[in-house]
Design a protein around this motif. Structure first.
Motif, short mmCIF file in Angstrom:
data_model
loop_
_atom_site.label_atom_id
_atom_site.label_comp_id
_atom_site.label_asym_id
_atom_site.label_seq_id
_atom_site.Cartn_x
_atom_site.Cartn_y
_atom_site.Cartn_z
N ARG A 17 1.32 4.20 -3.11
CA ARG A 17 1.23 5.67 -2.80
C ARG A 17 2.51 6.44 -2.76
NH1 ARG A 17 -2.44 2.44 -0.57
NH2 ARG A 17 -4.40 3.39 0.42
N SER B 211 0.71 -1.18 0.03
CA SER B 211 -0.03 0.02 0.03
C SER B 211 0.96 1.33 0.01
CB SER B 211 -0.93 -0.13 1.15
OG SER B 211 -1.76 -1.21 1.15
N ASP C 44 -7.04 -8.16 4.64
CA ASP C 44 -6.20 -8.99 3.73
C ASP C 44 -5.81 -10.06 4.13
OD1 ASP C 44 -6.48 -6.88 1.69
OD2 ASP C 44 -4.79 -5.83 1.96
N LYS D 156 -12.86 -8.92 -3.46
CA LYS D 156 -11.14 -8.76 -3.63
C LYS D 156 -10.88 -9.19 -4.92
CE LYS D 156 -10.73 -6.28 0.25
NZ LYS D 156 -10.33 -5.14 0.10
C1 S3P Z 1 -5.72 -1.14 0.14
C2 S3P Z 1 -6.88 -1.16 0.74
C3 S3P Z 1 -7.77 -2.14 0.89
C4 S3P Z 1 -6.86 -3.55 0.90
C5 S3P Z 1 -6.06 -3.60 -0.31
C6 S3P Z 1 -5.16 -2.57 -0.39
C7 S3P Z 1 -4.85 0.11 -0.04
O1 S3P Z 1 -8.94 -2.40 0.10
O2 S3P Z 1 -7.92 -4.62 1.01
O3 S3P Z 1 -5.34 -4.87 -0.33
O4 S3P Z 1 -3.94 0.07 -0.37
O5 S3P Z 1 -5.52 1.10 0.11
P1 S3P Z 1 -10.23 -1.52 0.26
O6 S3P Z 1 -9.82 0.04 0.33
O7 S3P Z 1 -11.12 -1.75 -1.05
O8 S3P Z 1 -10.91 -2.02 1.66
#
Ligand code: S3P
Length: 440
Positions: free
Chosen positions: A28, A24, A321, A348
């Motif tokens: 970003r 994540s 996750d 997912k």
């Molecule tokens: C993520 C947010 C989550 C997560 C995904 C990564 C992110 O999803 O399940 O693997 O990097 O913002 P959601 O925002 O759909 O809950």
């Protein structure tokens, strides 16, 4: 190589390892470095399938990236930002591959550009819901067309304005898309989150000098009057969602002891740790520190006898996750463990409730599917056999962990997708003594 064979583990898993950088944060960091003014340095960046899609997309938008590879799975990036208003029109559609985060967050950025663009991805990504970002972005004035609210997304220049938006479900991807679009909007953007979704976007934006306030569930972003963001300087902590597989492996393989260094411990991500501790796991954090504006530490897991627990409410978003591998832990815990409030798992990479249920049952795990979760009865002996990842990296790794405690070898088909988030998973497990190898 797409078939991974996992032998029943006859020796403990032991050692100290690192796992690749947080997925994540890696997405970003590259996006925001591209929008910053000046040169960003990102250390221990994750070169996985998903994040490489984001890197290529930013390059296609005119961002210059110099890559150093001190280790195969931890890259150092030097990125020359184009400034908030300096991206260029890409030559063709941007390919987000399997990465929902890439597509949803980029949609927020691209909605504010003065050129048209198209976001596309794999067949898997084309099936995932995009209405959750399209609808609120349109409320901000974005011009997005998508047949059936699915990818490909065709984005045209729009005049964005700030707004107030209450997210129906806590989603980090949705709030991030709106906050990034908010950088291009006239006036402040206010987003309400009904639960604690991961806050990496907020932390990074604040570190780059953006005026961002959090008040209860409301997040308010005011677009920078100077039209500049400071460059990104960070070391990406190890991904807790990758560490999760090693944590569960150490917990269920007798006499194991595994330490994972510099793991991200942001509270919005530590749901699995809390659930495993509630089940009697022997997990300890040492050398707490801050890495890249995020709490981090070394995580040591030892074998423990587990008992069942229930997962529901706010912990679900904090562990969203991790439920494939949590189900494996629950299969080794005494009693009935139940997951509720997790209908999100159905949208997912795959429908993670039905696909997980189907594959774990093939290995003899007693698991019943419900609309918003599942029930696992343990402890049970996992059987050997042939299973399939269905192209879902986390399901592939969870099945590999199940194989460690199986009575006979487990063969995981289509396991190459593991590299979408955790390149080097197999070699890391081998370094701990796991008997797993690619066979075809
Ligand atoms: C993520 C947010 C989550 C997560 C995904 C990564 C992110 O999803 O399940 O693997 O990097 O913002 P959601 O925002 O759909 O809950």
């Amino acid at each position: 190589m797409t078939i991974l064979r996992v032998e029943p583990q006859t020796t403990p898993l032991r050692g100290t390892v690192t796992v690749p950088g947080d997925k994540s944060i890696s997405h970003r960091a590259v996006m925001l470095a591209g929008l910053a003014s000046g040169t960003s340095h990102i250390r221990r960046w994750l070169p996985a399938g998903d994040t490489l899609a984001t890197l290529a997309a930013m390059q296609a938008l005119g961002v210059t990236v110099a890559i150093h590879q001190p280790e195969p799975h931890a890259w150092d990036l030097t990125i020359t930002g184009q400034g908030l208003d300096g991206l260029q029109a890409p030559a063709g559609a941007l390919d987000c591959r399997n990465a929902g985060t890439c597509m949803r967050l980029l949609a927020g950025i691209l909605a504010g550009q003065s050129f048209p663009s198209t976001l596309d991805g794999s067949e898997q990504l084309r099936r995932r819901p995009m209405r959750r970002i399209i609808a609120p972005l349109r409320q901000m004035g974005a011009n997005i067309e998508a047949a059936d609210d699915k990818a490909p997304l065709h984005i045209r220049p729009g005049r964005l304005h700030g707004f107030r938006y209450e997210m129906p479900v806590a989603s980090a991807q949705v709030k991030s898309a709106l906050l990034l679009a908010g950088l291009y909007a006239a006036g402040p953007t206010h987003v309400y989150q009904p639960g604690p979704a991961r806050d990496h976007t907020e932390r990074l934006l604040a570190a780059l000098g953006v005026d961002l306030h959090v008040d209860g569930g409301w997040i308010t972003l005011t677009p920078p009057a100077t039209r500049t963001l400071a460059p990104v300087q960070l070391t990406v902590p190890a991904d807790p969602s990758s560490a999760a597989f090693l944590q569960v492996a150490a917990t269920i393989v007798p006499h194991s002891q595994v330490t994972i260094t510099n793991v991200g411990l942001n509270e919005t991500r530590t749901g699995l740790l809390d659930l495993l501790l509630a089940m009697g796991a022997d997990l300890a954090v040492s050398s707490r520190r801050e890495t890249g504006g995020e709490p981090a530490g070394d995580l040591t897991g030892r074998f423990a006898e587990l008992h069942a627990t229930d997962a529901a409410g706010e912990v679900v978003v904090r562990a969203i996750d991790e439920f494939p591998v949590w189900a494996v832990a629950a299969s080794q815990a005494a009693g009935t463990s139940t997951l509720r409030d997790a209908a999100e798992l159905r949208v997912k990479e795959v429908d993670r409730i039905s696909v997980l249920a189907g594959e774990l049952r093939r290995l003899g795990v007693v698991l019943a599917e419900q609309a918003d979760g599942f029930t696992v009865v343990g402890p049970g002996r996992v059987q050997g056999g042939q299973v399939d990842s269905h192209g879902d990296h986390r399901l592939g790794m969870a099945l590999a962990v199940a194989g460690l405690v199986a009575a006979a070898p487990v063969y995981i088909h289509h396991a190459d997708c593991i590299a979408d988030s955790f390149p080097g998973f197999v070699s890391t497990m081998q370094a701990l003594g796991a008997q797993m190898a690619w066979v075809a």
